[in-house]
Write a protein that holds these residues in place. Structure first.
Motif, PDB file in Angstrom:
ATOM      1  N   THR A 134     -44.049  22.904  16.111  1.00 45.97           N
ATOM      2  CA  THR A 134     -44.823  24.020  15.560  1.00 45.97           C
ATOM      3  C   THR A 134     -46.114  23.515  14.935  1.00 45.97           C
ATOM      4  OG1 THR A 134     -42.784  25.244  15.097  1.00 45.97           O
ATOM      5  CG2 THR A 134     -44.772  25.973  13.958  1.00 45.97           C
ATOM      6  N   GLY A 135     -47.215  24.100  15.352  1.00 43.58           N
ATOM      7  CA  GLY A 135     -48.500  23.793  14.751  1.00 43.58           C
ATOM      8  C   GLY A 135     -48.864  24.817  13.708  1.00 43.58           C
ATOM      9  N   GLY A 136     -50.032  24.645  13.141  1.00 43.73           N
ATOM     10  CA  GLY A 136     -50.450  25.559  12.086  1.00 43.73           C
ATOM     11  C   GLY A 136     -51.882  26.012  12.246  1.00 43.73           C
ATOM     12  N   ILE A 137     -52.164  27.180  11.704  1.00 43.39           N
ATOM     13  CA  ILE A 137     -53.533  27.645  11.566  1.00 43.39           C
ATOM     14  C   ILE A 137     -53.745  28.058  10.115  1.00 43.39           C
ATOM     15  CG2 ILE A 137     -53.630  28.432  13.957  1.00 43.39           C
ATOM     16  CD1 ILE A 137     -53.481  31.323  12.905  1.00 43.39           C
ATOM     17  N   GLY A 138     -54.953  27.884   9.643  1.00 48.98           N
ATOM     18  CA  GLY A 138     -55.261  28.236   8.266  1.00 48.98           C
ATOM     19  C   GLY A 138     -56.743  28.466   8.085  1.00 48.98           C
ATOM     20  N   PHE A 139     -57.118  28.856   6.876  1.00 46.48           N
ATOM     21  CA  PHE A 139     -58.514  29.111   6.537  1.00 46.48           C
ATOM     22  C   PHE A 139     -59.131  30.099   7.531  1.00 46.48           C
ATOM     23  CE2 PHE A 139     -57.192  25.133   4.764  1.00 46.48           C
ATOM     24  CZ  PHE A 139     -57.618  25.256   3.454  1.00 46.48           C
ATOM     25  N   ARG A 141     -51.271  20.286  22.982  1.00 42.97           N
ATOM     26  CA  ARG A 141     -50.693  19.198  22.198  1.00 42.97           C
ATOM     27  C   ARG A 141     -49.174  19.318  22.088  1.00 42.97           C
ATOM     28  NH1 ARG A 141     -55.657  20.158  21.498  1.00 42.97           N
ATOM     29  NH2 ARG A 141     -57.150  18.555  20.841  1.00 42.97           N
ATOM     30  N   GLY A 142     -48.589  20.085  22.964  1.00 45.19           N
ATOM     31  CA  GLY A 142     -47.139  20.147  23.069  1.00 45.19           C
ATOM     32  C   GLY A 142     -46.441  21.062  22.092  1.00 45.19           C
ATOM     33  N   MET A 143     -47.179  21.922  21.412  1.00 44.35           N
ATOM     34  CA  MET A 143     -46.555  22.821  20.451  1.00 44.35           C
ATOM     35  C   MET A 143     -45.960  24.034  21.171  1.00 44.35           C
ATOM     36  SD  MET A 143     -46.945  21.322  17.508  1.00 44.35           S
ATOM     37  CE  MET A 143     -46.758  19.770  18.410  1.00 44.35           C
ATOM     38  N   GLU A 144     -44.941  24.628  20.532  1.00 49.15           N
ATOM     39  CA  GLU A 144     -44.266  25.801  21.088  1.00 49.15           C
ATOM     40  C   GLU A 144     -44.381  27.022  20.183  1.00 49.15           C
ATOM     41  OE1 GLU A 144     -40.253  24.708  21.958  1.00 49.15           O
ATOM     42  OE2 GLU A 144     -40.833  22.968  23.177  1.00 49.15           O
ATOM     43  N   ALA A 145     -45.041  26.843  19.033  1.00 46.20           N
ATOM     44  CA  ALA A 145     -45.217  27.948  18.087  1.00 46.20           C
ATOM     45  C   ALA A 145     -46.357  27.602  17.145  1.00 46.20           C
ATOM     46  CB  ALA A 145     -43.934  28.198  17.295  1.00 46.20           C
ATOM     47  N   MET A 146     -46.870  28.633  16.466  1.00 44.82           N
ATOM     48  CA  MET A 146     -47.863  28.381  15.417  1.00 44.82           C
ATOM     49  C   MET A 146     -47.536  29.223  14.198  1.00 44.82           C
ATOM     50  SD  MET A 146     -51.340  30.133  16.983  1.00 44.82           S
ATOM     51  CE  MET A 146     -51.358  31.781  17.712  1.00 44.82           C
ATOM     52  N   ASP A 147     -47.661  28.600  13.038  1.00 41.75           N
ATOM     53  CA  ASP A 147     -47.458  29.267  11.759  1.00 41.75           C
ATOM     54  C   ASP A 147     -48.809  29.467  11.091  1.00 41.75           C
ATOM     55  OD1 ASP A 147     -44.780  29.133  12.239  1.00 41.75           O
ATOM     56  OD2 ASP A 147     -44.291  27.790  10.576  1.00 41.75           O
ATOM     57  N   GLY A 148     -48.917  30.548  10.342  1.00 38.72           N
ATOM     58  CA  GLY A 148     -50.162  30.750   9.647  1.00 38.72           C
ATOM     59  C   GLY A 148     -50.153  32.004   8.781  1.00 38.72           C
ATOM     60  N   PRO A 149     -51.136  32.103   7.909  1.00 36.62           N
ATOM     61  CA  PRO A 149     -52.067  31.033   7.593  1.00 36.62           C
ATOM     62  C   PRO A 149     -51.418  30.020   6.643  1.00 36.62           C
ATOM     63  CG  PRO A 149     -52.624  32.996   6.342  1.00 36.62           C
ATOM     64  CD  PRO A 149     -51.471  33.367   7.226  1.00 36.62           C
ATOM     65  N   ILE A 150     -51.447  28.758   7.036  1.00 34.20           N
ATOM     66  CA  ILE A 150     -50.886  27.696   6.207  1.00 34.20           C
ATOM     67  C   ILE A 150     -51.942  26.616   6.011  1.00 34.20           C
ATOM     68  CG2 ILE A 150     -48.534  28.213   6.950  1.00 34.20           C
ATOM     69  CD1 ILE A 150     -48.644  25.683   8.710  1.00 34.20           C
ATOM     70  N   ASN A 151     -51.576  25.592   5.282  1.00 31.84           N
ATOM     71  CA  ASN A 151     -52.515  24.547   4.904  1.00 31.84           C
ATOM     72  C   ASN A 151     -52.216  23.257   5.658  1.00 31.84           C
ATOM     73  OD1 ASN A 151     -54.442  23.074   3.493  1.00 31.84           O
ATOM     74  ND2 ASN A 151     -53.127  22.740   1.724  1.00 31.84           N
ATOM     75  N   PHE A 152     -53.249  22.516   5.983  1.00 30.79           N
ATOM     76  CA  PHE A 152     -53.077  21.171   6.555  1.00 30.79           C
ATOM     77  C   PHE A 152     -52.806  20.225   5.390  1.00 30.79           C
ATOM     78  CE2 PHE A 152     -55.027  17.227   8.538  1.00 30.79           C
ATOM     79  CZ  PHE A 152     -53.966  16.999   9.394  1.00 30.79           C
ATOM     80  N   GLY A 153     -51.624  20.411   4.798  1.00 31.76           N
ATOM     81  CA  GLY A 153     -51.266  19.656   3.605  1.00 31.76           C
ATOM     82  C   GLY A 153     -50.047  20.269   2.954  1.00 31.76           C
ATOM     83  N   GLU A 154     -49.969  20.155   1.641  1.00 35.34           N
ATOM     84  CA  GLU A 154     -48.806  20.627   0.912  1.00 35.34           C
ATOM     85  C   GLU A 154     -48.828  22.150   0.767  1.00 35.34           C
ATOM     86  OE1 GLU A 154     -46.558  18.585   0.410  1.00 35.34           O
ATOM     87  OE2 GLU A 154     -47.509  16.613   0.382  1.00 35.34           O
TER      88      GLU A 154
END
Length: 383
Positions: free
Chosen positions: A84-89, A113-126
Protein backbone atom coordinates in the motif's frame (compact mmCIF):
# COMPACT_ATOMS: atom_id res chain seq x y z
CA UNK A 1 -5.62 20.25 -21.05
CA UNK A 2 -4.13 19.34 -17.68
CA UNK A 3 -0.38 19.84 -17.25
CA UNK A 4 1.51 17.82 -14.60
CA UNK A 5 4.71 19.22 -13.13
CA UNK A 6 6.96 17.35 -10.73
CA UNK A 7 8.08 19.69 -7.96
CA UNK A 8 11.82 20.15 -8.40
CA UNK A 9 12.87 23.79 -8.51
CA UNK A 10 12.41 26.72 -6.14
CA UNK A 11 9.49 28.21 -8.05
CA UNK A 12 7.61 24.92 -7.97
CA UNK A 13 8.32 24.47 -4.26
CA UNK A 14 7.01 27.98 -3.63
CA UNK A 15 3.86 27.21 -5.63
CA UNK A 16 3.34 23.96 -3.70
CA UNK A 17 3.43 25.97 -0.46
CA UNK A 18 1.44 28.98 -1.66
CA UNK A 19 -1.42 27.21 -3.46
CA UNK A 20 -3.29 26.22 -0.23
CA UNK A 21 -2.93 29.75 1.15
CA UNK A 22 -4.57 31.10 -2.01
CA UNK A 23 -7.27 28.43 -1.94
CA UNK A 24 -8.22 29.10 1.70
CA UNK A 25 -7.67 32.86 1.76
CA UNK A 26 -11.31 33.55 2.66
CA UNK A 27 -11.67 30.74 5.20
CA UNK A 28 -11.39 32.27 8.69
CA UNK A 29 -10.61 28.89 10.30
CA UNK A 30 -7.64 28.02 8.08
CA UNK A 31 -4.25 28.26 9.79
CA UNK A 32 -1.31 28.02 7.45
CA UNK A 33 1.27 25.38 8.48
CA UNK A 34 4.87 26.50 8.78
CA UNK A 35 6.67 26.14 5.47
CA UNK A 36 9.66 24.56 7.20
CA UNK A 37 7.52 21.81 8.74
CA UNK A 38 6.29 20.81 5.31
CA UNK A 39 9.64 21.11 3.54
CA UNK A 40 11.40 18.96 6.14
CA UNK A 41 9.11 16.08 5.16
CA UNK A 42 10.39 16.28 1.58
CA UNK A 43 14.07 16.68 2.52
CA UNK A 44 15.98 13.36 2.28
CA UNK A 45 18.51 14.73 4.76
CA UNK A 46 15.85 15.29 7.41
CA UNK A 47 13.24 12.58 6.78
CA UNK A 48 14.43 9.07 7.62
CA UNK A 49 11.70 7.49 5.49
CA UNK A 50 13.66 8.33 2.34
CA UNK A 51 16.16 5.63 3.36
CA UNK A 52 13.64 2.92 2.57
CA UNK A 53 11.06 4.79 0.55
CA UNK A 54 10.37 7.11 -2.34
CA UNK A 55 8.32 10.30 -2.52
CA UNK A 56 7.43 12.72 -5.29
CA UNK A 57 5.40 15.93 -5.35
CA UNK A 58 3.31 17.17 -8.25
CA UNK A 59 1.51 20.32 -9.31
CA UNK A 60 -1.48 20.17 -11.66
CA UNK A 61 -2.13 23.15 -13.90
CA UNK A 62 -4.85 24.17 -16.29
CA UNK A 63 -4.55 27.26 -18.47
CA UNK A 64 -1.24 27.98 -16.68
CA UNK A 65 -3.05 28.17 -13.33
CA UNK A 66 -2.50 25.70 -10.48
CA UNK A 67 -5.68 23.75 -9.75
CA UNK A 68 -4.29 21.00 -7.52
CA UNK A 69 -1.28 19.46 -5.84
CA UNK A 70 -0.34 16.19 -4.17
CA UNK A 71 2.51 14.11 -2.77
CA UNK A 72 2.66 10.38 -3.52
CA UNK A 73 4.97 7.94 -1.79
CA UNK A 74 5.90 4.46 -0.67
CA UNK A 75 7.96 3.30 2.29
CA UNK A 76 8.73 -0.11 3.71
CA UNK A 77 7.70 0.79 7.26
CA UNK A 78 4.08 1.19 6.18
CA UNK A 79 3.13 -2.45 6.64
CA UNK A 80 -0.37 -3.37 5.44
CA UNK A 81 -2.23 -6.48 4.32
CA UNK A 82 -1.39 -5.68 0.69
CA UNK A 83 1.42 -3.46 -0.66
CA UNK A 84 0.00 0.00 0.00
CA UNK A 85 1.28 3.41 -0.98
CA UNK A 86 0.21 6.78 0.25
CA UNK A 87 -0.90 10.16 -0.96
CA UNK A 88 -0.88 13.34 1.07
CA UNK A 89 -0.75 17.12 0.97
CA UNK A 90 -3.68 16.97 -1.44
CA UNK A 91 -5.34 20.23 -2.33
CA UNK A 92 -7.73 20.78 -5.20
CA UNK A 93 -10.30 23.18 -6.56
CA UNK A 94 -13.94 22.10 -6.21
CA UNK A 95 -14.02 19.99 -9.36
CA UNK A 96 -14.41 16.20 -9.40
CA UNK A 97 -12.79 15.83 -12.81
CA UNK A 98 -9.65 17.57 -11.61
CA UNK A 99 -9.54 15.45 -8.44
CA UNK A 100 -10.01 12.25 -10.49
CA UNK A 101 -7.10 13.25 -12.72
CA UNK A 102 -4.89 13.72 -9.65
CA UNK A 103 -5.96 10.41 -8.09
CA UNK A 104 -5.43 8.59 -11.40
CA UNK A 105 -1.93 10.03 -11.64
CA UNK A 106 -1.12 8.79 -8.12
CA UNK A 107 -2.60 5.37 -8.84
CA UNK A 108 -0.47 4.98 -11.98
CA UNK A 109 2.68 6.06 -10.09
CA UNK A 110 2.01 3.54 -7.32
CA UNK A 111 1.09 0.69 -9.69
CA UNK A 112 4.44 1.14 -11.42
CA UNK A 113 6.07 0.48 -8.04
CA UNK A 114 4.13 -2.67 -7.25
CA UNK A 115 1.49 -1.20 -4.97
CA UNK A 116 -2.04 -2.65 -4.78
CA UNK A 117 -3.74 0.15 -2.83
CA UNK A 118 -3.32 3.76 -1.77
CA UNK A 119 -4.17 5.40 1.53
CA UNK A 120 -4.77 9.06 1.96
CA UNK A 121 -4.44 11.72 2.85
CA UNK A 122 -1.53 10.52 4.98
CA UNK A 123 1.99 11.68 5.70
CA UNK A 124 5.33 10.48 4.36
CA UNK A 125 6.37 9.98 7.96
CA UNK A 126 4.83 9.46 11.36
CA UNK A 127 1.11 9.61 12.13
CA UNK A 128 1.41 12.51 14.54
CA UNK A 129 1.24 15.14 11.75
CA UNK A 130 -0.68 15.80 8.54
CA UNK A 131 -2.72 12.60 8.68
CA UNK A 132 -6.34 12.19 7.65
CA UNK A 133 -9.08 14.16 5.91
CA UNK A 134 -11.26 16.44 8.02
CA UNK A 135 -14.89 15.31 7.70
CA UNK A 136 -16.49 16.94 10.77
CA UNK A 137 -15.54 19.90 12.95
CA UNK A 138 -14.41 22.60 10.54
CA UNK A 139 -12.85 24.76 13.24
CA UNK A 140 -9.29 26.02 13.67
CA UNK A 141 -6.94 23.04 13.27
CA UNK A 142 -4.47 22.02 15.92
CA UNK A 143 -0.76 22.28 15.15
CA UNK A 144 0.26 19.59 12.67
CA UNK A 145 -3.35 18.69 11.87
CA UNK A 146 -4.77 18.63 8.35
CA UNK A 147 -7.49 21.10 7.47
CA UNK A 148 -9.59 21.05 4.31
CA UNK A 149 -12.83 22.21 2.76
CA UNK A 150 -15.94 20.04 3.35
CA UNK A 151 -16.11 19.24 -0.38
CA UNK A 152 -12.88 17.22 -0.19
CA UNK A 153 -14.89 14.36 1.33
CA UNK A 154 -16.96 14.11 -1.84
CA UNK A 155 -13.87 14.30 -4.04
CA UNK A 156 -12.37 11.25 -2.29
CA UNK A 157 -15.54 9.20 -1.93
CA UNK A 158 -16.83 9.87 -5.44
CA UNK A 159 -13.56 8.52 -6.79
CA UNK A 160 -14.01 5.32 -4.80
CA UNK A 161 -12.01 5.82 -1.62
CA UNK A 162 -13.49 4.13 1.45
CA UNK A 163 -12.93 4.91 5.12
CA UNK A 164 -10.16 2.68 6.46
CA UNK A 165 -10.51 4.23 9.90
CA UNK A 166 -11.84 7.36 11.54
CA UNK A 167 -9.76 9.61 13.74
CA UNK A 168 -11.69 11.13 16.63
CA UNK A 169 -10.67 14.26 18.52
CA UNK A 170 -12.16 14.80 21.98
CA UNK A 171 -12.42 18.15 23.74
CA UNK A 172 -13.04 18.99 27.37
CA UNK A 173 -13.08 22.26 29.35
CA UNK A 174 -10.27 22.26 31.92
CA UNK A 175 -12.57 23.42 34.71
CA UNK A 176 -15.41 21.02 34.00
CA UNK A 177 -16.22 18.53 36.73
CA UNK A 178 -13.97 15.47 36.70
CA UNK A 179 -15.75 12.15 36.37
CA UNK A 180 -16.60 10.43 39.66
CA UNK A 181 -14.85 7.32 38.33
CA UNK A 182 -11.56 9.21 38.23
CA UNK A 183 -11.97 10.89 41.59
CA UNK A 184 -12.65 7.52 43.21
CA UNK A 185 -9.57 6.08 41.48
CA UNK A 186 -7.54 9.03 42.69
CA UNK A 187 -8.63 8.63 46.29
CA UNK A 188 -7.88 4.90 46.22
CA UNK A 189 -4.41 5.16 44.70
CA UNK A 190 -3.22 8.19 46.66
CA UNK A 191 -3.43 6.05 49.82
CA UNK A 192 -0.76 3.76 48.38
CA UNK A 193 2.62 5.15 49.60
CA UNK A 194 4.40 3.49 46.66
CA UNK A 195 2.45 5.57 44.11
CA UNK A 196 3.48 9.11 43.18
CA UNK A 197 2.93 11.53 40.30
CA UNK A 198 5.54 13.91 38.86
CA UNK A 199 5.26 16.64 36.22
CA UNK A 200 7.86 16.55 33.45
CA UNK A 201 10.72 18.98 34.07
CA UNK A 202 12.99 20.50 31.44
CA UNK A 203 16.11 19.99 33.55
CA UNK A 204 15.48 16.22 33.75
CA UNK A 205 14.70 15.38 30.13
CA UNK A 206 17.09 12.40 30.09
CA UNK A 207 15.20 10.79 32.95
CA UNK A 208 11.79 11.44 31.45
CA UNK A 209 12.90 10.29 27.99
CA UNK A 210 13.99 7.00 29.54
CA UNK A 211 10.70 6.66 31.45
CA UNK A 212 8.62 7.60 28.40
CA UNK A 213 10.37 4.98 26.28
CA UNK A 214 9.82 2.27 28.87
CA UNK A 215 6.11 3.04 29.30
CA UNK A 216 5.43 3.48 25.59
CA UNK A 217 7.14 0.26 24.55
CA UNK A 218 5.22 -1.71 27.16
CA UNK A 219 1.86 -0.04 26.64
CA UNK A 220 1.60 0.64 22.91
CA UNK A 221 4.36 -0.80 20.74
CA UNK A 222 2.85 -4.29 20.84
CA UNK A 223 -0.41 -3.07 19.29
CA UNK A 224 -1.25 -2.99 15.61
CA UNK A 225 1.46 -1.34 13.55
CA UNK A 226 3.27 0.10 16.55
CA UNK A 227 7.06 0.14 16.61
CA UNK A 228 9.52 -0.02 19.48
CA UNK A 229 10.89 3.42 20.34
CA UNK A 230 14.57 4.00 21.07
CA UNK A 231 15.50 6.07 24.10
CA UNK A 232 18.08 8.12 22.19
CA UNK A 233 15.45 9.16 19.64
CA UNK A 234 12.92 10.03 22.33
CA UNK A 235 15.52 12.22 24.06
CA UNK A 236 16.24 13.95 20.76
CA UNK A 237 12.50 14.56 20.33
CA UNK A 238 12.20 15.92 23.89
CA UNK A 239 15.14 18.27 23.34
CA UNK A 240 13.52 19.57 20.15
CA UNK A 241 10.30 20.13 22.10
CA UNK A 242 12.08 21.84 25.01
CA UNK A 243 11.23 25.44 23.99
CA UNK A 244 7.50 24.67 24.05
CA UNK A 245 7.34 22.23 26.98
CA UNK A 246 5.05 23.49 29.72
CA UNK A 247 6.22 21.94 32.99
CA UNK A 248 2.72 21.87 34.48
CA UNK A 249 0.85 19.77 31.91
CA UNK A 250 2.78 16.53 31.24
CA UNK A 251 2.72 13.90 33.97
CA UNK A 252 4.32 10.58 34.91
CA UNK A 253 3.23 8.12 37.60
CA UNK A 254 5.65 5.86 39.47
CA UNK A 255 5.45 2.79 41.65
CA UNK A 256 8.37 3.61 43.89
CA UNK A 257 10.95 4.49 41.18
CA UNK A 258 9.41 2.42 38.40
CA UNK A 259 7.51 4.40 35.69
CA UNK A 260 4.04 2.98 35.14
CA UNK A 261 1.96 5.68 33.39
CA UNK A 262 2.31 8.91 31.42
CA UNK A 263 0.10 11.72 30.13
CA UNK A 264 1.89 14.00 27.66
CA UNK A 265 0.43 17.38 26.68
CA UNK A 266 1.75 20.48 24.95
CA UNK A 267 0.29 23.92 24.24
CA UNK A 268 -1.46 24.15 20.87
CA UNK A 269 1.23 25.95 18.88
CA UNK A 270 -1.27 27.06 16.25
CA UNK A 271 -2.62 29.57 18.76
CA UNK A 272 0.69 31.39 18.21
CA UNK A 273 1.71 30.21 14.73
CA UNK A 274 -1.49 31.49 13.11
CA UNK A 275 0.05 34.98 13.27
CA UNK A 276 3.19 33.99 11.32
CA UNK A 277 1.72 33.25 7.85
CA UNK A 278 3.70 30.04 7.44
CA UNK A 279 7.09 31.68 7.87
CA UNK A 280 9.64 31.07 10.60
CA UNK A 281 12.65 33.26 9.86
CA UNK A 282 14.47 35.44 12.36
CA UNK A 283 11.67 38.03 12.53
CA UNK A 284 8.99 35.34 12.97
CA UNK A 285 11.02 33.58 15.66
CA UNK A 286 11.27 36.81 17.61
CA UNK A 287 7.57 37.40 17.16
CA UNK A 288 6.85 33.83 18.30
CA UNK A 289 8.88 34.40 21.48
CA UNK A 290 6.95 37.61 22.11
CA UNK A 291 3.60 35.89 21.51
CA UNK A 292 4.60 32.98 23.73
CA UNK A 293 5.49 35.39 26.52
CA UNK A 294 2.59 37.82 26.32
CA UNK A 295 -0.33 36.20 24.49
CA UNK A 296 -2.23 33.70 26.60
CA UNK A 297 -2.63 30.26 25.09
CA UNK A 298 -5.85 28.73 26.39
CA UNK A 299 -5.71 25.41 24.51
CA UNK A 300 -3.53 22.42 25.27
CA UNK A 301 -3.27 19.23 23.24
CA UNK A 302 -3.05 15.67 24.54
CA UNK A 303 -0.38 13.80 22.55
CA UNK A 304 0.23 10.46 24.27
CA UNK A 305 -1.44 8.59 27.09
CA UNK A 306 -0.22 5.23 28.32
CA UNK A 307 -0.34 2.81 31.24
CA UNK A 308 1.87 -0.29 31.43
CA UNK A 309 -0.14 -3.54 31.14
CA UNK A 310 0.25 -4.64 34.76
CA UNK A 311 -1.35 -1.39 35.98
CA UNK A 312 -4.18 -1.17 33.50
CA UNK A 313 -7.75 -1.38 34.86
CA UNK A 314 -6.53 -0.43 38.33
CA UNK A 315 -7.51 3.24 38.22
CA UNK A 316 -3.99 4.58 37.79
CA UNK A 317 -5.20 6.61 34.80
CA UNK A 318 -7.79 8.33 37.00
CA UNK A 319 -5.17 9.03 39.65
CA UNK A 320 -2.83 10.62 37.11
CA UNK A 321 -5.50 12.69 35.37
CA UNK A 322 -6.97 14.09 38.58
CA UNK A 323 -3.54 14.80 40.09
CA UNK A 324 -2.45 16.62 36.92
CA UNK A 325 -5.74 18.47 36.48
CA UNK A 326 -5.70 19.89 40.01
CA UNK A 327 -2.19 21.17 39.44
CA UNK A 328 -2.61 22.73 35.99
CA UNK A 329 -5.80 24.50 37.05
CA UNK A 330 -3.73 26.45 39.57
CA UNK A 331 -0.62 27.07 37.50
CA UNK A 332 -1.70 27.64 33.87
CA UNK A 333 -4.07 29.70 31.71
CA UNK A 334 -5.42 26.71 29.79
CA UNK A 335 -9.20 26.52 29.51
CA UNK A 336 -9.63 23.70 26.98
CA UNK A 337 -7.84 20.44 26.30
CA UNK A 338 -8.21 18.47 23.10
CA UNK A 339 -7.09 14.89 22.89
CA UNK A 340 -5.13 14.45 19.66
CA UNK A 341 -6.84 11.98 17.40
CA UNK A 342 -7.78 8.52 18.63
CA UNK A 343 -8.48 5.86 16.03
CA UNK A 344 -11.94 4.29 16.02
CA UNK A 345 -10.10 0.96 16.09
CA UNK A 346 -8.92 1.71 19.64
CA UNK A 347 -11.97 1.22 21.93
CA UNK A 348 -9.81 1.26 25.07
CA UNK A 349 -8.62 4.83 24.50
CA UNK A 350 -12.07 5.93 23.33
CA UNK A 351 -13.51 4.60 26.59
CA UNK A 352 -10.98 6.62 28.58
CA UNK A 353 -11.83 9.75 26.61
CA UNK A 354 -15.55 9.22 27.12
CA UNK A 355 -15.05 8.65 30.86
CA UNK A 356 -13.47 12.09 30.98
CA UNK A 357 -16.83 13.51 29.88
CA UNK A 358 -15.31 14.78 26.66
CA UNK A 359 -17.12 15.75 23.48
CA UNK A 360 -16.10 14.69 19.98
CA UNK A 361 -15.37 18.02 18.30
CA UNK A 362 -13.84 16.84 15.04
CA UNK A 363 -13.39 13.74 12.95
CA UNK A 364 -10.84 12.92 10.29
CA UNK A 365 -10.84 9.93 7.96
CA UNK A 366 -7.98 7.86 6.65
CA UNK A 367 -9.21 6.61 3.30
CA UNK A 368 -8.13 3.54 1.34
CA UNK A 369 -8.54 2.80 -2.36
CA UNK A 370 -7.98 -0.78 -3.55
CA UNK A 371 -6.71 -0.94 -7.12
CA UNK A 372 -8.47 -4.28 -7.64
CA UNK A 373 -12.07 -3.07 -7.47
CA UNK A 374 -13.33 -6.64 -7.04
CA UNK A 375 -11.28 -7.22 -3.89
CA UNK A 376 -13.19 -7.15 -0.61
CA UNK A 377 -12.57 -3.98 1.39
CA UNK A 378 -11.65 -4.37 5.06
CA UNK A 379 -11.51 -1.68 7.71
CA UNK A 380 -8.63 -1.30 10.17
CA UNK A 381 -8.75 -4.17 12.71
CA UNK A 382 -9.62 -3.37 16.30
CA UNK A 383 -6.83 -3.29 18.88
Amino acid sequence: MMIVEEVKNKDQIREFLEFPAQLYQHDKNYIRPLNKDIEEIFDPNKNKFFKEGECKRFLFKKDKKTVGKVAVFIHNHYEQKQPTGGIGFFDCIQDQQTANFIFDHCKKWLLERGMEAMDGPINFGERDKFWGLLTEGFIEPLFGMNYNFPYYKDLFENYGFQTYFEQLCFTRPIFAEVSRVFTIAYERNKRNPAISAQPMKKNKLEKFAKDFTEIYNKAWACHGEGKQLEEVKVLKMFNMMKPIINEHISWFVYENEKPIAMWINIPDLNQWFKYLDGKFGIFEKLRFLWLKQFKKNEKMVGLVFGVVPEWQRKGIDGYMIWEGTQHLRKHTDFKVTELQWIGDFNPKMIKIAETLDTTVTRKLATYRYLFDRNKEFERHPFL
